[in-house]
Design an enzyme around this catalytic site. Structure first.
Site, PDB file in Angstrom:
ATOM      1  CB  THR A 119      34.603  45.614  35.188  1.00  0.00           C
ATOM      2  OG1 THR A 119      35.851  45.053  35.725  1.00  0.00           O
ATOM      3  CG2 THR A 119      35.288  45.774  34.330  1.00  0.00           C
TER       4      THR A 119
ATOM      5  CB  THR B 233      34.235  42.346  38.139  1.00  0.00           C
ATOM      6  OG1 THR B 233      35.428  42.775  36.613  1.00  0.00           O
ATOM      7  CG2 THR B 233      32.607  43.421  36.978  1.00  0.00           C
TER       8      THR B 233
ATOM      9  N   GLY C  62      36.526  38.190  37.842  1.00  0.00           N
ATOM     10  CA  GLY C  62      37.216  37.865  36.143  1.00  0.00           C
ATOM     11  C   GLY C  62      36.293  36.251  35.497  1.00  0.00           C
TER      12      GLY C  62
ATOM     13  NE  ARG D  54      34.705  43.694  27.960  1.00  0.00           N
ATOM     14  CZ  ARG D  54      35.499  44.118  28.587  1.00  0.00           C
ATOM     15  NH1 ARG D  54      35.612  44.929  29.698  1.00  0.00           N
ATOM     16  NH2 ARG D  54      36.143  42.521  28.382  1.00  0.00           N
TER      17      ARG D  54
END
Length: 556
Positions: A382, A364, A457, A91
């Protein structure tokens, strides 16, 4: 002609809609045929699912630029052929110069657009570091061989589809606003046009030659930092070189005879999915029927309660203490459902249902892979918003993410997906923002059963939730489970979102009678699930979501 195109001519590739599953040995399901074919080609050449992951991911960065990326981030959940599980968090992170109130004005109000468009919206990218980490741990083929197909695709081009043209057109004004009228994607693309991206091919060549250093150091790092600064951002060279992915403890829980493995925080997906399934488990949902009044009621109420917990308790576990054990405790969740009754909707507390924000739909992308040995991979990656921050690195050929919007710019104020957050997800330097990504692997009776995930999302978690139930409780094939109409509730705003023109008017009337706030004007496509199923006899089948250009490539 590209190697992957030549390869796809042979009988190794068949469309997922053909009902020929018994002889399938491996499969890749992703948002684009080009990427699925490239990933499967790697497996056909002797690579494993992790090798195929790298090639598929990089191919998506070329032919699916609204979400496929080299300047975003993601999560991986895997199950090896011998039944070992793991998960990797790559991330994005907040830059070292980020501050808690960086998106607020002098009066403490959120400045519209500041966390979504432009350089200040960009988080430190994690994708290339994540892929390189995977290769170090699990790769069997040379790194250069896994990057080359994406380089070829960027050089030789991919064709614009009807859905992709609509996507390009919808964001053209933003591209020009941020990058100027001559920016690469300001072109008026027509269906069937060939998109050739030589700057991206050159960037991928740097990554091929130098590994992660090709992205995080040298000329590419200089270009990225310069472009971020030009558009108001704060990322530094130290931010890039110090970035590292994290191997996380997976989230794992039971639902009846299923063992479900998903992503832990800073993804909210695993905990929320576990909560929802635990809350509905005491009810025999299969007897109610698929998308019936009762099954929708039950699932909406579980979704409502889980998203309320998400807003309050979840964030980056490196910065806050996430009460994971408590949130998944069966007694706690049973108590959460005590206020549920079949007669009336549980209200989400004085919320104006008109305050809903759904500006992005394809923010994404997800892909699922199984190789010939039975290794299973579920990956969601994403840029956050569609084409991220819309900031384009011209000499690099790629978009930068707008992942900073996934923080709580101000606790209690919704982000671009209408999701609320608390102090747990406030901005801090080096912190990872909360995510809804839910890459998931399911076992049934100790055998691999499903690999799935989706973009969407805030609707990601509920789409995975419903797809698992479609297959397991309502006995659908994988493709049927993916195709089925979806609905969504996220606590606040107190609105049940329905896919357009897929739900009977009588059903909608009955839900409204019970107090469910259904604003049909907010109806939208919900998720784009890409999934793989393995039945009790070991037969593999796939589900590529028809809501997009998604495609299953299979090896026979």
């Amino acid at each position: 002609m590209n190697k992957y195109i030549l390869f796809s001519i042979f009988t190794l590739f068949i469309n997922c809609n053909k009902n020929e599953t018994k002889q399938i040995k491996a499969a890749v399901v992703s948002a684009r045929q080009e990427a699925s074919d490239i990933g499967l080609n790697i497996i056909a050449k002797g690579g494993n699912a992790f090798d195929a992951m790298i090639a598929t991911d990089l191919a998506l960065s070329v032919c699916y630029p609204n979400a496929g990326n080299i300047a975003g981030g993601g999560f991986l959940v895997y199950r090896t052929t011998d039944g070992k599980f793991g998960s990797l968090d790559y991330r994005e992170k907040a830059p070292e110069q980020a501050t808690r109130d960086m998106y607020l004005d002098s009066d403490g109000n959120v400045i519209s657009g500041k966390s979504t468009i432009g350089g200040l919206a960009v988080g430190i990218p994690g994708t290339i570091a994540g892929l390189y980490e995977i290769h170090k741990k699990f790769g069997t083929m040379p790194w250069k061989d896994l990057v080359q197909p994406a380089i070829n695709l960027a050089k030789n081009g991919y064709k614009v589809t009807n859905k992709q043209k609509r996507s390009f057109d919808s964001k053209k004004e933003d591209f020009i606003k941020i990058n100027g009228k001559n920016t690469f994607y300001a072109t008026d693309y027509k269906i069937g046009d060939l998109v050739i991206n030589l700057p991206l091919a050159n960037t991928l060549k740097l990554i091929q030659d130098k590994g992660r250093a090709g992205f995080y150091k040298g000329i590419n790092a200089d270009r990225l930092i310069q472009r971020v600064k030009e558009t108001g951002g704060i990322i530094t060279s130290n931010d890039l070189v110090s970035y590292s992915p994290v191997w996380r403890a997976r989230i794992q829980f039971k639902y009846k005879e299923l063992l479900i493995t998903s992503m832990s925080p800073p993804s909210s997906g695993g905990i929320c999915l576990g909560q929802m399934l635990e809350m509905i488990e005491p009810f025999d949902i299969s007897q109610y029927g698929h998308n019936s009044l009762k099954s929708i009621q039950l699932m909406v109420e579980a979704e409502r309660r889980s998203y309320a917990d998400r807003a309050e308790f979840l964030g980056d576990p490196d910065f806050i203490e996430v009460p994971q054990k408590k949130l998944l405790d069966p007694i706690y969740l049973s108590n959460r459902m005590k206020s549920f009754n079949w007669d009336n909707a549980t209200l989400s507390n004085e919320i104006n249902p008109g305050n809903i924000i759904f500006k992005e739909t394809e923010e994404t992308t997800h892909y699922s892979i199984i190789d010939k040995l039975g290794n299973a991979i579920s990956v969601t990656t994403t840029l956050n918003g569609s084409y991220g921050s819309k900031v384009f690195v011209k000499d690099g050929g790629y978009f930068l993410n707008n992942e900073m919007d996934d923080f709580s710019s101000k606790p209690g104020v919704p982000n671009m997906f209408g999701l609320l957050g608390s102090e747990a997800n406030s901005i801090m330097p080096g912190k990872r923002m909360l995510s809804s990504m839910t890459p998931t692997i399911v076992e049934k009776n100790n055998k691999l059963y499903m690999i799935l995930g989706t973009p969407g999302g805030s609707t990601i978690i509920t789409s995975v939730f419903q797809t698992i139930l479609n297959a397991y409780e309502f006995k659908m094939s994988m493709q049927e489970a993916v195709n089925a109409a979806r609905f969504h509730h996220q606590w606040k705003p107190d609105v049940v979102i329905l896919e357009p023109k897929k739900f009977d008017s009588d059903l909608i009337f009955k839900l409204k009678e019970k107090g469910y706030n259904i604003e049909e004007k907010f109806s939208r496509i919900i998720g784009r699930v890409d999934a793989i199923m393995v039945d009790e006899d070991g037969n593999i089948s796939t589900g590529a979501d028809p809501r997009g250009d998604d495609f299953s490539s299979v090896l026979k």
